[in-house]
Design a protein around this motif. Sequence first.
Motif, PDB file in Angstrom:
ATOM      1  N   SER A  29       0.813  -1.213   0.091  1.00  0.00           N
ATOM      2  CA  SER A  29      -0.003   0.046  -0.055  1.00  0.00           C
ATOM      3  C   SER A  29       0.931   1.294   0.008  1.00  0.00           C
ATOM      4  N   GLU A  30       1.992   1.353   0.559  1.00  0.00           N
ATOM      5  CA  GLU A  30       2.786   2.271   0.728  1.00  0.00           C
ATOM      6  C   GLU A  30       3.931   2.372  -0.278  1.00  0.00           C
ATOM      7  N   ASN A  31       4.278   1.070  -1.024  1.00  0.00           N
ATOM      8  CA  ASN A  31       5.146   1.006  -2.122  1.00  0.00           C
ATOM      9  C   ASN A  31       6.469   1.293  -1.636  1.00  0.00           C
ATOM     10  N   LEU A  32       6.943   0.715  -0.164  1.00  0.00           N
ATOM     11  CA  LEU A  32       7.930   1.233   0.279  1.00  0.00           C
ATOM     12  C   LEU A  32       8.344  -0.344   0.922  1.00  0.00           C
ATOM     13  N   THR A  33       9.809  -0.278   1.035  1.00  0.00           N
ATOM     14  CA  THR A  33      10.440  -1.551   1.751  1.00  0.00           C
ATOM     15  C   THR A  33      11.678  -0.985   2.255  1.00  0.00           C
ATOM     16  N   LEU A  34      12.397  -2.096   3.020  1.00  0.00           N
ATOM     17  CA  LEU A  34      13.707  -1.743   3.992  1.00  0.00           C
ATOM     18  C   LEU A  34      14.719  -2.571   3.128  1.00  0.00           C
ATOM     19  N   LEU A  35      16.018  -2.082   2.894  1.00  0.00           N
ATOM     20  CA  LEU A  35      17.103  -2.571   2.583  1.00  0.00           C
ATOM     21  C   LEU A  35      18.128  -2.871   3.694  1.00  0.00           C
ATOM     22  N   ASP A  36      18.561  -3.895   3.873  1.00  0.00           N
ATOM     23  CA  ASP A  36      19.673  -3.938   5.013  1.00  0.00           C
ATOM     24  C   ASP A  36      21.124  -4.291   4.215  1.00  0.00           C
ATOM     25  N   GLY A  37      21.814  -3.487   4.809  1.00  0.00           N
ATOM     26  CA  GLY A  37      23.479  -3.570   4.249  1.00  0.00           C
ATOM     27  C   GLY A  37      23.639  -2.694   3.304  1.00  0.00           C
ATOM     28  N   VAL A  38      25.352  -2.405   3.388  1.00  0.00           N
ATOM     29  CA  VAL A  38      25.736  -1.520   2.376  1.00  0.00           C
ATOM     30  C   VAL A  38      25.914  -2.018   1.034  1.00  0.00           C
ATOM     31  N   HIS A  39      25.835  -3.159   0.550  1.00  0.00           N
ATOM     32  CA  HIS A  39      25.877  -3.508  -0.533  1.00  0.00           C
ATOM     33  C   HIS A  39      24.390  -3.227  -1.293  1.00  0.00           C
ATOM     34  N   VAL A  66      29.287   3.670   7.989  1.00  0.00           N
ATOM     35  CA  VAL A  66      29.795   5.084   8.300  1.00  0.00           C
ATOM     36  C   VAL A  66      30.201   5.740   7.159  1.00  0.00           C
ATOM     37  N   ALA A  67      30.926   5.293   6.308  1.00  0.00           N
ATOM     38  CA  ALA A  67      31.299   5.732   5.174  1.00  0.00           C
ATOM     39  C   ALA A  67      30.257   6.170   4.108  1.00  0.00           C
ATOM     40  N   LEU A  68      29.231   5.221   4.013  1.00  0.00           N
ATOM     41  CA  LEU A  68      28.069   5.421   3.488  1.00  0.00           C
ATOM     42  C   LEU A  68      27.256   6.536   3.799  1.00  0.00           C
ATOM     43  N   MET A  69      26.843   6.580   4.972  1.00  0.00           N
ATOM     44  CA  MET A  69      25.863   7.412   5.668  1.00  0.00           C
ATOM     45  C   MET A  69      26.442   8.856   5.680  1.00  0.00           C
ATOM     46  N   GLN A  70      27.777   8.857   5.587  1.00  0.00           N
ATOM     47  CA  GLN A  70      28.389  10.506   5.644  1.00  0.00           C
ATOM     48  C   GLN A  70      27.991  11.119   4.259  1.00  0.00           C
ATOM     49  N   GLN A  71      27.557  10.166   3.367  1.00  0.00           N
ATOM     50  CA  GLN A  71      27.346  10.938   1.819  1.00  0.00           C
ATOM     51  C   GLN A  71      25.809  11.837   2.127  1.00  0.00           C
ATOM     52  N   PHE A  72      25.111  11.631   3.041  1.00  0.00           N
ATOM     53  CA  PHE A  72      23.755  12.012   3.172  1.00  0.00           C
ATOM     54  C   PHE A  72      23.583  13.257   4.146  1.00  0.00           C
ATOM     55  N   GLU A  73      22.629  14.067   3.850  1.00  0.00           N
ATOM     56  CA  GLU A  73      22.227  14.989   4.847  1.00  0.00           C
ATOM     57  C   GLU A  73      21.581  14.603   6.146  1.00  0.00           C
ATOM     58  N   GLU A  74      21.726  15.489   7.025  1.00  0.00           N
ATOM     59  CA  GLU A  74      21.416  14.823   8.382  1.00  0.00           C
ATOM     60  C   GLU A  74      19.852  14.446   8.483  1.00  0.00           C
ATOM     61  N   SER A  94      23.641  -7.435  11.418  1.00  0.00           N
ATOM     62  CA  SER A  94      23.690  -6.515  10.495  1.00  0.00           C
ATOM     63  C   SER A  94      24.855  -5.491  10.407  1.00  0.00           C
ATOM     64  N   THR A  95      25.164  -5.086   9.363  1.00  0.00           N
ATOM     65  CA  THR A  95      26.143  -4.315   9.299  1.00  0.00           C
ATOM     66  C   THR A  95      26.042  -2.809   9.794  1.00  0.00           C
ATOM     67  N   GLY A  96      24.911  -2.595  10.348  1.00  0.00           N
ATOM     68  CA  GLY A  96      24.454  -1.560  10.953  1.00  0.00           C
ATOM     69  C   GLY A  96      23.876  -0.286  10.132  1.00  0.00           C
ATOM     70  N   ILE A  97      23.329  -0.600   9.278  1.00  0.00           N
ATOM     71  CA  ILE A  97      22.499   0.530   8.396  1.00  0.00           C
ATOM     72  C   ILE A  97      21.442  -0.248   7.679  1.00  0.00           C
ATOM     73  N   LEU A  98      20.384   0.587   7.468  1.00  0.00           N
ATOM     74  CA  LEU A  98      19.017   0.233   6.872  1.00  0.00           C
ATOM     75  C   LEU A  98      18.699   1.270   6.061  1.00  0.00           C
TER      76      LEU A  98
END
Length: 209
Positions: A29-39, A66-74, A94-98
């Motif tokens: 209904s929301e057309n959303l999902t969660l991705l787990d992991g950097v890859h 952490v490196a991936l996260m730093q590419q995005f706005e807060e 988990s690698t610690g990012i969704l």
Amino acid sequence: MAFKHITSRDNNVFKHFKKVADNAKYRRSENLTLLDGVHLIESYLDLFGEPVKLIIPEGKSSDEAVALMQQFEEDVIVMLPTLLFAELTPVASSTGILALVEVPVIPEPETVNCALLVEDIQDPGNLGSLMRTAAAAGVDVVYLSTACTQAWSPKCLRGGQGAQFVLPVIERVDLQAHIANSALVSYATVMDGESLYAQDFSQPAAIVV
């Protein structure tokens, strides 16, 4: 960096994430999902653009995350306590990012030389593995029966490792009707059948699992 920090299970944003993680009907209904992991997240970024949100745990992300996260706005990043984060991730470690992302539309090809038809597979990890193998083998499209588990669930995405991003998946298909109306030669998998490698796949074919 000052992220949005959610600490309560009663927070409406967390409830939204939780429903996306657990509820197939809500995901549709929301057309959303969660991705787990950097890859997976990097693959999505390359093909479809930025996620709706990045979700991280308190102090538990890998160096790559952490490196991936730093590419995005807060304002894109949401931080959760580790126990709440664990309720969303489909894996034990988990690698610690969704990433909360919109489900992309991969159009069905006009010409199909090889199709995979999947009937009533319930385990999302098994379906993800089938799709990963199909993508590597050059299958053009996957059709899932009405009773199949959802291809865009977080666990299936984790098992597919990006297969859903490149392989058209048509869900909730009446497979018997589809086969009846298809010009493809159909091969059904059975326990005592002939070897797959002994078949002649020079003609367009559908493999039914």
